[in-house]
Design a protein around this motif. Structure first.
Motif, PDB file in Angstrom:
ATOM      1  N   LYS A  46       0.870   4.045  -2.910  1.00  0.00           N
ATOM      2  CA  LYS A  46       0.520   5.433  -2.594  1.00  0.00           C
ATOM      3  C   LYS A  46       1.608   6.384  -3.063  1.00  0.00           C
ATOM      4  O   LYS A  46       1.331   7.415  -3.641  1.00  0.00           O
ATOM      5  CB  LYS A  46       0.298   5.597  -1.083  1.00  0.00           C
ATOM      6  CG  LYS A  46       0.125   7.066  -0.714  1.00  0.00           C
ATOM      7  CD  LYS A  46      -0.441   7.259   0.661  1.00  0.00           C
ATOM      8  CE  LYS A  46      -0.464   8.721   1.085  1.00  0.00           C
ATOM      9  NZ  LYS A  46      -0.756   9.669   0.050  1.00  0.00           N
TER      10      LYS A  46
ATOM     11  N   ARG B 251       1.302   6.740  -6.732  1.00  0.00           N
ATOM     12  CA  ARG B 251       0.178   7.585  -7.115  1.00  0.00           C
ATOM     13  C   ARG B 251       0.520   9.042  -6.909  1.00  0.00           C
ATOM     14  O   ARG B 251       0.267   9.878  -7.764  1.00  0.00           O
ATOM     15  CB  ARG B 251      -1.051   7.240  -6.271  1.00  0.00           C
ATOM     16  CG  ARG B 251      -2.070   6.391  -6.963  1.00  0.00           C
ATOM     17  CD  ARG B 251      -3.422   6.512  -6.318  1.00  0.00           C
ATOM     18  NE  ARG B 251      -3.394   6.415  -4.883  1.00  0.00           N
ATOM     19  CZ  ARG B 251      -3.479   5.272  -4.198  1.00  0.00           C
ATOM     20  NH1 ARG B 251      -3.571   4.134  -4.845  1.00  0.00           N
ATOM     21  NH2 ARG B 251      -3.462   5.271  -2.896  1.00  0.00           N
ATOM     22  N   ASP B 252       1.116   9.360  -5.734  1.00  0.00           N
ATOM     23  CA  ASP B 252       1.451  10.751  -5.448  1.00  0.00           C
ATOM     24  C   ASP B 252       2.456  11.270  -6.455  1.00  0.00           C
ATOM     25  O   ASP B 252       2.390  12.414  -6.884  1.00  0.00           O
ATOM     26  CB  ASP B 252       2.035  10.878  -4.040  1.00  0.00           C
ATOM     27  CG  ASP B 252       0.954  10.736  -2.983  1.00  0.00           C
ATOM     28  OD1 ASP B 252       1.303  10.647  -1.805  1.00  0.00           O
ATOM     29  OD2 ASP B 252      -0.231  10.724  -3.365  1.00  0.00           O
TER      30      ASP B 252
ATOM     31  N   SER C 240       0.826  -1.204   0.000  1.00  0.00           N
ATOM     32  CA  SER C 240       0.000   0.000   0.000  1.00  0.00           C
ATOM     33  C   SER C 240       0.858   1.249   0.000  1.00  0.00           C
ATOM     34  O   SER C 240       0.564   2.216  -0.688  1.00  0.00           O
ATOM     35  CB  SER C 240      -0.907   0.029   1.227  1.00  0.00           C
ATOM     36  OG  SER C 240      -1.752  -1.061   1.212  1.00  0.00           O
TER      37      SER C 240
END
Lengths: 116, 318
Positions: free
Chosen positions: B160, B163-164, B156
Protein backbone atom coordinates in the motif's frame (compact mmCIF):
# COMPACT_ATOMS: atom_id res chain seq x y z
CA UNK A 1 -6.89 -12.04 3.36
CA UNK A 2 -7.58 -14.21 0.33
CA UNK A 3 -4.13 -15.78 0.43
CA UNK A 4 -4.51 -16.53 4.10
CA UNK A 5 -7.98 -18.05 3.80
CA UNK A 6 -7.00 -20.09 0.75
CA UNK A 7 -4.00 -21.34 2.69
CA UNK A 8 -6.26 -22.40 5.54
CA UNK A 9 -8.51 -24.33 3.15
CA UNK A 10 -5.49 -26.10 1.71
CA UNK A 11 -4.23 -26.85 5.22
CA UNK A 12 -7.60 -28.32 6.20
CA UNK A 13 -7.70 -30.64 3.21
CA UNK A 14 -4.05 -31.68 3.51
CA UNK A 15 -4.31 -32.23 7.24
CA UNK A 16 -7.15 -34.67 6.83
CA UNK A 17 -5.64 -36.91 4.18
CA UNK A 18 -3.95 -39.01 6.86
CA UNK A 19 -7.20 -39.55 8.73
CA UNK A 20 -9.01 -40.31 5.51
CA UNK A 21 -6.55 -43.03 4.53
CA UNK A 22 -6.10 -44.48 7.98
CA UNK A 23 -2.42 -43.54 8.22
CA UNK A 24 -0.54 -42.01 11.10
CA UNK A 25 0.25 -38.38 10.34
CA UNK A 26 3.93 -37.65 9.93
CA UNK A 27 4.92 -34.09 9.23
CA UNK A 28 5.44 -30.72 10.78
CA UNK A 29 2.86 -28.85 8.74
CA UNK A 30 -0.30 -30.04 7.04
CA UNK A 31 1.30 -30.01 3.59
CA UNK A 32 4.09 -32.29 4.88
CA UNK A 33 1.50 -34.73 6.16
CA UNK A 34 -0.32 -34.76 2.86
CA UNK A 35 2.91 -35.37 0.95
CA UNK A 36 3.75 -38.22 3.33
CA UNK A 37 0.44 -39.86 2.53
CA UNK A 38 0.98 -39.45 -1.20
CA UNK A 39 4.49 -40.92 -1.26
CA UNK A 40 3.62 -43.90 0.92
CA UNK A 41 0.62 -45.34 -0.95
CA UNK A 42 1.34 -48.85 0.33
CA UNK A 43 0.64 -47.77 3.87
CA UNK A 44 -2.91 -46.75 3.07
CA UNK A 45 -5.45 -48.68 5.06
CA UNK A 46 -7.98 -49.83 2.45
CA UNK A 47 -10.80 -50.25 4.93
CA UNK A 48 -10.29 -46.73 6.28
CA UNK A 49 -10.04 -45.29 2.78
CA UNK A 50 -13.23 -47.07 1.73
CA UNK A 51 -15.03 -45.72 4.79
CA UNK A 52 -13.83 -42.21 4.12
CA UNK A 53 -14.70 -42.32 0.44
CA UNK A 54 -18.13 -43.70 1.24
CA UNK A 55 -18.74 -40.74 3.56
CA UNK A 56 -17.53 -38.32 0.87
CA UNK A 57 -19.82 -39.95 -1.66
CA UNK A 58 -22.83 -39.64 0.62
CA UNK A 59 -22.24 -35.93 1.25
CA UNK A 60 -21.59 -35.24 -2.42
CA UNK A 61 -24.64 -37.15 -3.61
CA UNK A 62 -27.04 -35.63 -1.12
CA UNK A 63 -25.59 -32.16 -1.49
CA UNK A 64 -27.97 -30.99 -4.16
CA UNK A 65 -31.04 -32.84 -2.94
CA UNK A 66 -33.59 -32.08 -0.30
CA UNK A 67 -31.62 -34.24 2.12
CA UNK A 68 -28.55 -31.97 1.90
CA UNK A 69 -28.69 -30.99 5.55
CA UNK A 70 -28.94 -34.57 6.68
CA UNK A 71 -26.12 -35.46 4.35
CA UNK A 72 -23.41 -34.69 6.87
CA UNK A 73 -25.05 -36.71 9.63
CA UNK A 74 -25.73 -39.64 7.33
CA UNK A 75 -22.18 -39.49 6.07
CA UNK A 76 -21.02 -40.11 9.62
CA UNK A 77 -23.61 -42.65 10.69
CA UNK A 78 -23.93 -44.95 7.68
CA UNK A 79 -20.27 -45.78 7.05
CA UNK A 80 -19.69 -46.08 10.82
CA UNK A 81 -22.57 -48.53 11.07
CA UNK A 82 -21.14 -50.47 8.14
CA UNK A 83 -17.74 -50.63 9.81
CA UNK A 84 -19.31 -51.89 12.99
CA UNK A 85 -21.38 -54.48 11.19
CA UNK A 86 -18.49 -55.73 9.09
CA UNK A 87 -16.29 -55.71 12.16
CA UNK A 88 -13.31 -53.94 10.54
CA UNK A 89 -11.13 -53.46 13.58
CA UNK A 90 -8.34 -51.66 11.80
CA UNK A 91 -10.49 -48.61 11.07
CA UNK A 92 -9.73 -46.03 13.76
CA UNK A 93 -12.65 -44.77 15.80
CA UNK A 94 -13.06 -41.80 18.09
CA UNK A 95 -12.48 -43.85 21.21
CA UNK A 96 -9.02 -44.70 19.89
CA UNK A 97 -8.12 -41.04 20.32
CA UNK A 98 -9.61 -40.62 23.74
CA UNK A 99 -12.50 -41.72 25.90
CA UNK A 100 -15.54 -39.56 26.43
CA UNK A 101 -16.74 -39.55 30.00
CA UNK A 102 -20.49 -40.06 30.14
CA UNK A 103 -22.69 -37.24 31.40
CA UNK A 104 -22.18 -33.50 31.29
CA UNK A 105 -19.17 -31.90 32.97
CA UNK A 106 -19.78 -30.24 36.30
CA UNK A 107 -18.55 -26.65 36.81
CA UNK A 108 -15.36 -26.40 38.85
CA UNK A 109 -12.68 -23.82 39.53
CA UNK A 110 -9.44 -24.44 37.66
CA UNK A 111 -6.31 -25.51 39.53
CA UNK A 112 -4.58 -22.18 40.17
CA UNK A 113 -1.42 -23.89 41.34
CA UNK A 114 -0.64 -24.52 37.69
CA UNK A 115 -0.38 -20.77 37.01
CA UNK A 116 3.08 -19.76 35.83
CA UNK B 1 1.55 -20.74 31.01
CA UNK B 2 0.74 -17.07 30.52
CA UNK B 3 2.79 -16.76 27.34
CA UNK B 4 1.22 -19.92 26.00
CA UNK B 5 -2.22 -18.60 26.79
CA UNK B 6 -1.42 -15.31 25.08
CA UNK B 7 -0.20 -17.13 21.98
CA UNK B 8 -3.39 -19.17 21.86
CA UNK B 9 -5.44 -16.01 22.38
CA UNK B 10 -3.75 -14.28 19.43
CA UNK B 11 -4.27 -17.29 17.18
CA UNK B 12 -7.93 -17.57 18.16
CA UNK B 13 -8.40 -13.86 17.56
CA UNK B 14 -6.83 -13.95 14.12
CA UNK B 15 -8.57 -17.11 12.94
CA UNK B 16 -11.86 -15.83 14.30
CA UNK B 17 -11.42 -12.57 12.43
CA UNK B 18 -10.75 -14.51 9.25
CA UNK B 19 -13.85 -16.62 9.68
CA UNK B 20 -15.96 -13.55 10.56
CA UNK B 21 -14.94 -11.91 7.35
CA UNK B 22 -15.62 -14.90 5.12
CA UNK B 23 -18.61 -16.75 6.47
CA UNK B 24 -21.51 -14.33 6.80
CA UNK B 25 -24.50 -15.69 4.94
CA UNK B 26 -26.80 -12.91 3.84
CA UNK B 27 -25.44 -10.25 6.19
CA UNK B 28 -24.45 -6.79 5.05
CA UNK B 29 -21.97 -4.32 6.45
CA UNK B 30 -18.53 -4.79 7.97
CA UNK B 31 -18.01 -7.98 10.01
CA UNK B 32 -18.52 -7.50 13.78
CA UNK B 33 -15.02 -8.67 14.59
CA UNK B 34 -14.96 -7.01 18.02
CA UNK B 35 -18.12 -8.77 19.07
CA UNK B 36 -16.97 -12.09 17.68
CA UNK B 37 -13.61 -11.92 19.45
CA UNK B 38 -15.24 -10.88 22.71
CA UNK B 39 -17.71 -13.74 22.41
CA UNK B 40 -14.91 -16.23 21.87
CA UNK B 41 -13.14 -14.91 24.94
CA UNK B 42 -16.22 -15.17 27.13
CA UNK B 43 -16.98 -18.63 25.80
CA UNK B 44 -13.46 -19.85 26.52
CA UNK B 45 -13.53 -18.51 30.05
CA UNK B 46 -16.83 -20.31 30.62
CA UNK B 47 -15.39 -23.49 29.08
CA UNK B 48 -12.41 -23.24 31.42
CA UNK B 49 -14.77 -23.39 34.34
CA UNK B 50 -16.22 -26.62 32.95
CA UNK B 51 -12.99 -28.54 32.42
CA UNK B 52 -12.87 -27.41 28.79
CA UNK B 53 -9.94 -26.39 26.57
CA UNK B 54 -9.85 -23.12 24.59
CA UNK B 55 -11.25 -23.13 21.08
CA UNK B 56 -11.65 -20.56 18.38
CA UNK B 57 -13.51 -19.86 15.18
CA UNK B 58 -12.91 -22.52 12.58
CA UNK B 59 -13.56 -22.12 8.90
CA UNK B 60 -14.32 -25.81 8.40
CA UNK B 61 -16.79 -26.02 11.25
CA UNK B 62 -18.44 -22.75 10.27
CA UNK B 63 -18.75 -24.15 6.77
CA UNK B 64 -20.50 -27.23 8.09
CA UNK B 65 -22.72 -25.03 10.23
CA UNK B 66 -23.72 -22.71 7.40
CA UNK B 67 -24.43 -25.52 5.00
CA UNK B 68 -26.62 -27.14 7.61
CA UNK B 69 -28.72 -23.99 7.52
CA UNK B 70 -27.26 -21.79 10.27
CA UNK B 71 -28.33 -18.17 9.92
CA UNK B 72 -28.10 -16.61 13.37
CA UNK B 73 -26.16 -17.18 16.57
CA UNK B 74 -28.94 -19.45 17.76
CA UNK B 75 -27.24 -22.05 15.62
CA UNK B 76 -24.15 -22.00 17.84
CA UNK B 77 -26.28 -22.20 20.97
CA UNK B 78 -28.35 -25.01 19.54
CA UNK B 79 -25.13 -26.79 18.62
CA UNK B 80 -23.97 -26.55 22.22
CA UNK B 81 -27.29 -27.81 23.51
CA UNK B 82 -27.30 -30.78 21.15
CA UNK B 83 -23.71 -31.50 22.16
CA UNK B 84 -24.81 -31.74 25.78
CA UNK B 85 -27.66 -34.10 24.84
CA UNK B 86 -25.40 -36.33 22.77
CA UNK B 87 -22.80 -36.40 25.52
CA UNK B 88 -25.36 -37.43 28.06
CA UNK B 89 -27.19 -39.98 26.00
CA UNK B 90 -24.81 -41.26 23.36
CA UNK B 91 -21.26 -40.93 24.62
CA UNK B 92 -20.72 -44.60 24.05
CA UNK B 93 -21.97 -44.46 20.48
CA UNK B 94 -19.89 -41.36 19.73
CA UNK B 95 -16.80 -43.33 20.63
CA UNK B 96 -17.61 -45.81 17.86
CA UNK B 97 -17.67 -43.21 15.07
CA UNK B 98 -15.13 -44.06 12.39
CA UNK B 99 -12.53 -41.33 12.06
CA UNK B 100 -12.29 -41.47 8.24
CA UNK B 101 -15.89 -40.26 8.09
CA UNK B 102 -15.00 -37.18 10.11
CA UNK B 103 -11.96 -36.60 7.93
CA UNK B 104 -14.21 -36.91 4.89
CA UNK B 105 -16.49 -34.16 6.16
CA UNK B 106 -13.58 -31.81 6.76
CA UNK B 107 -12.07 -32.60 3.36
CA UNK B 108 -15.38 -31.94 1.64
CA UNK B 109 -15.91 -28.58 3.30
CA UNK B 110 -12.28 -27.63 2.96
CA UNK B 111 -12.55 -28.21 -0.79
CA UNK B 112 -15.84 -26.36 -1.08
CA UNK B 113 -14.50 -23.36 0.83
CA UNK B 114 -12.08 -22.54 -1.99
CA UNK B 115 -13.19 -19.31 -3.56
CA UNK B 116 -11.74 -19.69 -7.00
CA UNK B 117 -13.83 -16.85 -8.44
CA UNK B 118 -12.59 -14.33 -5.89
CA UNK B 119 -9.02 -15.59 -6.22
CA UNK B 120 -9.13 -15.09 -9.97
CA UNK B 121 -10.51 -11.55 -9.55
CA UNK B 122 -7.85 -10.58 -7.05
CA UNK B 123 -5.15 -12.08 -9.23
CA UNK B 124 -6.33 -9.96 -12.10
CA UNK B 125 -5.94 -6.67 -10.26
CA UNK B 126 -2.21 -6.47 -10.77
CA UNK B 127 1.25 -7.62 -9.66
CA UNK B 128 0.89 -6.09 -6.21
CA UNK B 129 -2.09 -8.24 -5.33
CA UNK B 130 -0.57 -11.30 -6.97
CA UNK B 131 2.54 -11.03 -4.84
CA UNK B 132 0.48 -10.49 -1.71
CA UNK B 133 -1.81 -13.47 -2.30
CA UNK B 134 0.91 -15.94 -3.26
CA UNK B 135 3.24 -14.91 -0.44
CA UNK B 136 0.52 -15.07 2.19
CA UNK B 137 -0.65 -18.42 0.82
CA UNK B 138 2.82 -19.95 1.04
CA UNK B 139 3.33 -18.43 4.49
CA UNK B 140 0.06 -19.99 5.68
CA UNK B 141 1.11 -23.39 4.36
CA UNK B 142 4.55 -23.35 5.91
CA UNK B 143 4.33 -21.16 9.00
CA UNK B 144 2.15 -21.24 12.11
CA UNK B 145 -1.05 -19.26 11.72
CA UNK B 146 0.00 -16.15 13.65
CA UNK B 147 3.25 -15.83 11.69
CA UNK B 148 1.41 -16.24 8.41
CA UNK B 149 -1.06 -13.51 9.29
CA UNK B 150 1.76 -11.22 10.39
CA UNK B 151 3.47 -11.81 7.06
CA UNK B 152 0.30 -10.97 5.18
CA UNK B 153 -0.31 -7.79 7.16
CA UNK B 154 3.27 -6.56 6.78
CA UNK B 155 3.20 -7.30 3.06
CA UNK B 156 -0.10 -5.49 2.53
CA UNK B 157 1.20 -2.44 4.37
CA UNK B 158 4.36 -2.36 2.26
CA UNK B 159 2.44 -2.73 -0.98
CA UNK B 160 0.00 0.00 0.00
CA UNK B 161 2.79 2.40 0.90
CA UNK B 162 4.41 1.60 -2.43
CA UNK B 163 1.19 2.21 -4.34
CA UNK B 164 0.60 5.51 -2.56
CA UNK B 165 4.14 6.64 -3.23
CA UNK B 166 3.84 5.90 -6.94
CA UNK B 167 0.53 7.75 -7.16
CA UNK B 168 1.96 11.29 -7.00
CA UNK B 169 1.29 13.74 -9.79
CA UNK B 170 2.19 17.32 -10.71
CA UNK B 171 0.08 19.86 -12.53
CA UNK B 172 1.04 23.35 -13.65
CA UNK B 173 -1.42 26.12 -12.82
CA UNK B 174 -1.46 29.11 -15.18
CA UNK B 175 -3.09 32.33 -13.88
CA UNK B 176 -5.80 33.78 -16.10
CA UNK B 177 -6.55 37.49 -16.35
CA UNK B 178 -9.43 37.31 -13.89
CA UNK B 179 -7.34 35.72 -11.16
CA UNK B 180 -8.46 32.14 -11.78
CA UNK B 181 -6.00 29.35 -12.37
CA UNK B 182 -6.00 26.98 -15.35
CA UNK B 183 -4.37 23.54 -15.20
CA UNK B 184 -1.95 22.15 -17.76
CA UNK B 185 0.98 19.74 -18.15
CA UNK B 186 3.96 20.63 -15.95
CA UNK B 187 7.18 21.71 -17.66
CA UNK B 188 10.28 19.55 -17.51
CA UNK B 189 12.38 22.64 -16.87
CA UNK B 190 11.49 25.95 -15.27
CA UNK B 191 11.58 29.07 -17.43
CA UNK B 192 13.96 31.86 -16.39
CA UNK B 193 12.57 35.15 -15.09
CA UNK B 194 9.14 33.60 -14.64
CA UNK B 195 6.92 32.44 -11.80
CA UNK B 196 5.72 28.86 -12.22
CA UNK B 197 2.87 27.47 -10.12
CA UNK B 198 2.65 23.75 -9.46
CA UNK B 199 -0.07 21.74 -7.73
CA UNK B 200 0.68 18.29 -6.27
CA UNK B 201 -1.67 15.30 -6.12
CA UNK B 202 -1.18 12.20 -4.03
CA UNK B 203 0.33 11.32 -0.70
CA UNK B 204 3.62 13.05 0.12
CA UNK B 205 4.26 10.91 3.18
CA UNK B 206 7.56 8.99 3.11
CA UNK B 207 8.34 7.66 -0.36
CA UNK B 208 5.74 9.90 -1.96
CA UNK B 209 8.07 12.83 -1.41
CA UNK B 210 10.91 11.00 -3.18
CA UNK B 211 8.58 10.45 -6.11
CA UNK B 212 7.83 14.18 -6.02
CA UNK B 213 11.53 14.95 -6.12
CA UNK B 214 11.81 12.99 -9.34
CA UNK B 215 8.89 14.89 -10.86
CA UNK B 216 10.01 18.42 -10.02
CA UNK B 217 11.12 20.38 -13.09
CA UNK B 218 14.80 21.17 -13.53
CA UNK B 219 15.66 24.56 -12.01
CA UNK B 220 16.78 27.53 -14.11
CA UNK B 221 18.31 30.87 -13.22
CA UNK B 222 16.22 33.61 -11.58
CA UNK B 223 12.95 31.71 -11.22
CA UNK B 224 10.21 31.52 -8.67
CA UNK B 225 8.36 28.26 -8.03
CA UNK B 226 5.05 28.39 -6.20
CA UNK B 227 3.96 25.04 -4.84
CA UNK B 228 0.29 24.74 -3.86
CA UNK B 229 -0.20 22.56 -0.81
CA UNK B 230 -3.78 23.32 0.14
CA UNK B 231 -5.45 20.77 2.38
CA UNK B 232 -2.28 18.92 3.36
CA UNK B 233 -1.87 18.10 7.01
CA UNK B 234 0.85 15.43 6.91
CA UNK B 235 4.07 16.45 5.22
CA UNK B 236 6.93 14.88 7.12
CA UNK B 237 10.67 15.11 7.26
CA UNK B 238 11.22 13.66 3.79
CA UNK B 239 9.10 16.38 2.21
CA UNK B 240 10.98 19.03 4.17
CA UNK B 241 14.30 17.68 2.94
CA UNK B 242 13.18 17.41 -0.69
CA UNK B 243 11.65 20.90 -0.85
CA UNK B 244 14.33 22.48 1.35
CA UNK B 245 17.07 21.18 -0.94
CA UNK B 246 15.12 22.32 -4.00
CA UNK B 247 14.72 25.81 -2.48
CA UNK B 248 18.48 25.96 -1.86
CA UNK B 249 19.20 25.00 -5.48
CA UNK B 250 16.81 27.71 -6.68
CA UNK B 251 18.46 30.26 -4.37
CA UNK B 252 21.90 29.47 -5.78
CA UNK B 253 20.57 30.69 -9.12
CA UNK B 254 18.84 33.77 -7.65
CA UNK B 255 15.51 32.03 -7.39
CA UNK B 256 12.92 31.40 -4.67
CA UNK B 257 10.36 28.84 -3.53
CA UNK B 258 6.91 29.72 -2.25
CA UNK B 259 4.68 27.21 -0.47
CA UNK B 260 1.05 28.32 -0.63
CA UNK B 261 -2.29 27.16 0.71
CA UNK B 262 -0.75 26.19 4.05
CA UNK B 263 -2.84 25.72 7.18
CA UNK B 264 -1.72 27.35 10.45
CA UNK B 265 -0.57 24.00 11.85
CA UNK B 266 1.63 23.32 8.86
CA UNK B 267 3.09 26.84 8.93
CA UNK B 268 3.91 26.36 12.61
CA UNK B 269 5.54 23.01 11.90
CA UNK B 270 7.56 24.39 9.00
CA UNK B 271 8.75 27.39 11.00
CA UNK B 272 9.93 25.13 13.80
CA UNK B 273 12.05 23.19 11.35
CA UNK B 274 14.26 26.22 10.82
CA UNK B 275 14.46 25.88 7.06
CA UNK B 276 11.97 28.63 6.41
CA UNK B 277 13.01 32.12 5.32
CA UNK B 278 15.05 33.44 2.43
CA UNK B 279 14.88 30.71 -0.25
CA UNK B 280 11.69 29.18 1.16
CA UNK B 281 8.68 31.46 1.72
CA UNK B 282 5.34 30.49 3.27
CA UNK B 283 1.90 31.81 2.31
CA UNK B 284 -1.05 30.85 4.48
CA UNK B 285 -4.35 29.55 3.11
CA UNK B 286 -7.47 31.73 2.84
CA UNK B 287 -11.07 30.53 2.61
CA UNK B 288 -11.06 31.33 -1.11
CA UNK B 289 -9.65 28.51 -3.23
CA UNK B 290 -6.57 29.56 -5.16
CA UNK B 291 -6.32 32.97 -3.47
CA UNK B 292 -3.18 32.31 -1.44
CA UNK B 293 -1.58 30.66 -4.46
CA UNK B 294 -2.42 33.69 -6.60
CA UNK B 295 -1.06 35.99 -3.88
CA UNK B 296 2.14 33.96 -3.82
CA UNK B 297 2.28 34.33 -7.59
CA UNK B 298 1.96 38.11 -7.29
CA UNK B 299 4.58 38.29 -4.52
CA UNK B 300 6.91 36.14 -6.56
CA UNK B 301 6.45 38.33 -9.65
CA UNK B 302 7.14 41.47 -7.60
CA UNK B 303 10.24 39.87 -6.10
CA UNK B 304 11.52 38.83 -9.52
CA UNK B 305 11.08 42.29 -11.01
CA UNK B 306 12.67 43.90 -7.94
CA UNK B 307 15.57 41.59 -8.78
CA UNK B 308 17.50 41.23 -5.54
CA UNK B 309 17.98 38.69 -2.79
CA UNK B 310 16.56 39.06 0.68
CA UNK B 311 18.29 37.87 3.81
CA UNK B 312 16.30 35.74 6.19
CA UNK B 313 13.05 37.69 5.90
CA UNK B 314 9.73 35.96 5.85
CA UNK B 315 6.82 37.10 3.72
CA UNK B 316 3.68 37.58 5.75
CA UNK B 317 0.74 35.42 4.90
CA UNK B 318 -2.90 35.89 5.71
Amino acid sequence: MMGFLTGISVNIVCGQLAGLTGMKAHGHVAVDQAIFVLIHPLRINPAALATGLAALLIIALLHRTRLAQAGTVLAVILPTALVAVVGADNVATVKDIGSIAPGIPVPALPNFHLFS
Amino acid sequence: MVTGALAVAVIIMVQGAGVSEVARPGQLGPPPINKDVLAQGIGNVAAGLLHGIPVGGSLAQTGVNVRAGARTRLAAIACGAWMAVILMAFSGAVGEVAIPTLSAILVYFGLSSFRLGELRTIFGTGPGSQVAVVTTLIATLLLPVAAAVGTGVALSLMLKLNRDAMDVGLVELVPLDDGRLAACEPPSQLESDRVTILDVYGSLVFAGSWTLQGLLPKPASHVVLVMRLRGRTALGATFLKVMGDYADVLAEQNGRLYLSGLSDDVIEWLRQSGRVGGPMQLVGATPVLGESTYNAYLEGTTWLTAGHEEHGQEASGD
